[in-house]
Scaffold this motif. Structure first.
Motif, PDB file in Angstrom:
ATOM      1  N   THR A   4       0.821  -1.211   0.000  1.00 53.95           N
ATOM      2  CA  THR A   4       0.000   0.000   0.000  1.00 53.95           C
ATOM      3  C   THR A   4       0.857   1.264   0.000  1.00 53.95           C
ATOM      4  N   THR A  60       0.771   3.954  -3.021  1.00 48.59           N
ATOM      5  CA  THR A  60       0.502   5.362  -2.708  1.00 48.59           C
ATOM      6  C   THR A  60       1.628   6.257  -3.217  1.00 48.59           C
ATOM      7  N   ASP A  63      -2.828   2.631  -9.954  1.00 48.02           N
ATOM      8  CA  ASP A  63      -4.228   2.209 -10.009  1.00 48.02           C
ATOM      9  C   ASP A  63      -4.402   0.767  -9.572  1.00 48.02           C
ATOM     10  N   ARG A  68      -7.247  -6.312   0.983  1.00 48.16           N
ATOM     11  CA  ARG A  68      -8.546  -5.775   0.586  1.00 48.16           C
ATOM     12  C   ARG A  68      -9.224  -5.013   1.719  1.00 48.16           C
ATOM     13  N   ALA A 109      -8.278  -1.477  -0.645  1.00 49.46           N
ATOM     14  CA  ALA A 109      -9.673  -1.618  -1.073  1.00 49.46           C
ATOM     15  C   ALA A 109      -9.937  -0.887  -2.379  1.00 49.46           C
ATOM     16  N   LYS A 110      -9.136   0.139  -2.686  1.00 52.45           N
ATOM     17  CA  LYS A 110      -9.360   0.950  -3.882  1.00 52.45           C
ATOM     18  C   LYS A 110      -8.504   0.509  -5.063  1.00 52.45           C
ATOM     19  N   THR A 160      -6.975  -1.908  -8.022  1.00 56.17           N
ATOM     20  CA  THR A 160      -7.334  -3.033  -8.879  1.00 56.17           C
ATOM     21  C   THR A 160      -6.296  -4.115  -8.646  1.00 56.17           C
ATOM     22  N   ASP A 197      -9.720  -8.659  -8.920  1.00 60.73           N
ATOM     23  CA  ASP A 197     -10.578  -8.082  -9.951  1.00 60.73           C
ATOM     24  C   ASP A 197     -10.471  -8.866 -11.248  1.00 60.73           C
TER      25      ASP A 197
END
Length: 394
Positions: A101, A105, A110, A145, A151-152, A154, A183
């Motif tokens: 993460t 960031t 994406d 997730r 969570a955002k 893909t 996804d």
């Protein structure tokens, strides 16, 4: 519909020829996967060493400017050594979630593509492997997730043509738990036949059910069937396609059908002790792998190099200068260099169109090509896009 490709970071500045961001046909892609970020022995750290990390910010900026989703692929054949340990305990899973993460960031990504080769199955030869790799991977993904950043994102996985292995080493018959965290699943339908095989066969067969039993090593059809039967909806499956092929050392006696000097034989034997060197992007035997060991020459020929060497015309078609054949079962072209006793199995516009038709007819999510730089003037890309149903202005 997904029109995607992996972008090899090490080809941007260190390859001959280079394939830079300026060469990407941005308007023809929905998603691009910058490759590779690599887990390390320190679970908190992900490295871009060897993949020109300095180009990643510009890649993301240009992707977003063109309306393309920017992903980073984590792992790869030489970058999966520490996956098992990174997800092997609850403590490490939490650390690895934060590493992912924070990385996403930092670079405004994406999505993240996990290319673990392979859970509970040795890949390159020095990977850490554990019987509970697959269940630990799932636990990690569920935690990712649950994270506000994760969570955002893909999330996708580049997978083998058979489902993940359970603790006994058998393919899972139910992977529905992964469907809720991924996804999309990108089935790597390539490297099916190569120097490890017993005969010359198709690198990326569309189908092989029409071949003799001993020549049924797996295909796009069998891969999609297996993952769908295990619980993955067709609309979450992306077909991996290859812009390169494998070469084999085949003498003239074996290369041709008995009694012919023009008709190439199907599945001929090859010299298993002679490993041809492919094009300028090929892995040479003088370069140590990620395990520090010298391997054989890779024997890989990218599509552009087949044209560059005259095996194909500038339009990517067969030439009368070299014997060739097109196998209608696997939808695979072959070309033979008699002087060098070299046979190459690869994909061309016709085979990419066949795969595009398959994607469209089966209602798959789309395609992902390894790799962007392997094509020549978008011959392969344009072919599969047209067959899949994309409409281009140019």
């Amino acid at each position: 519909m997904i029109s995607s490709t992996w972008l090899a970071g090490w080809h941007i500045t260190d390859a001959t020829p280079t394939f830079g961001l300026r060469n990407i046909s941005w308007s023809k892609y929905t998603d691009i996967y910058y490759s590779f970020a690599v887990p390390t022995a320190d679970t908190r750290t992900i490295t871009l060493n060897g993949s020109d990390g300095s180009a990643l910010p510009s890649f993301v900026e240009q992707a977003h400017a063109h309306g393309v989703n920017a992903h980073v692929s984590v792992g790869g054949w030489g970058g999966s050594i520490y996956f098992s340990s990174s997800v092997g305990s609850a403590e490490n899973r939490t650390l690895f979630v934060k590493a992912i993460t924070d990385f996403a960031t930092k670079y405004s990504l994406d999505g993240i593509n996990f290319d673990w080769e392979y859970p509970n199955d040795q890949g390159i030869g020095c990977n850490i492997v554990g019987a509970n790799d697959t269940s630990n991977f799932l636990a990690f993904l569920q935690e990712l997730r649950a994270d506000p950043v994760g969570a955002k994102l893909t999330l996708s996985a580049a997978t083998a043509i058979t489902p993940f292995l359970d603790s006994t080493g058998s393919a899972l018959t139910n992977v529905s738990a992964f469907v809720s965290v991924f996804d999309r699943l990108m089935l790597m339908n390539y490297d099916i036949w190569g120097s490890w095989s017993t005969a010359v066969g198709p690198n990326s067969p569309l189908n092989d059910s029409c071949a003799a039993p001993e020549n049924q090593q797996g295909s796009a059809v069998s891969a999609v069937t297996a993952w769908h039967a295990a619980g993955v909806p067709l609309e979450k499956i992306v077909l991996g396609v290859a812009s390169y092929g494998h070469s084999f050392s085949v003498n003239k006696t074996s290369a041709f059908v008995p009694g012919s000097t023009t008709q190439l034989a199907a599945y001929p034997t090859f010299n298993a002790s002679d490993f041809p060197l492919g094009d300028s992007w090929d892995n040479a035997a003088t370069v140590p792998d990620a395990c520090g060991l010298l391997e054989t020459n890779g024997g890989v020929y990218d599509f552009w190099s087949l044209i560059e060497r005259g095996y194909l015309t500038a339009e990517g078609n067969f030439t009368s200068a070299y014997p060739s054949r097109y196998d209608s079962c696997s939808q695979t072209p072959y070309v033979y260099d008699e002087d060098n006793e070299l046979m190459i199995s690869f994909d061309n516009a016709e085979s990419f169109a066949a795969k595009g038709n398959f994607i469209q007819q089966y209602g798959l999510a789309g395609f992902a090509m390894w790799e962007a730089g392997g094509d020549s003037n978008d011959i392969l890309l344009d072919s599969i896009r047209e067959a899949t149903g994309f409409e281009d202005d140019c």
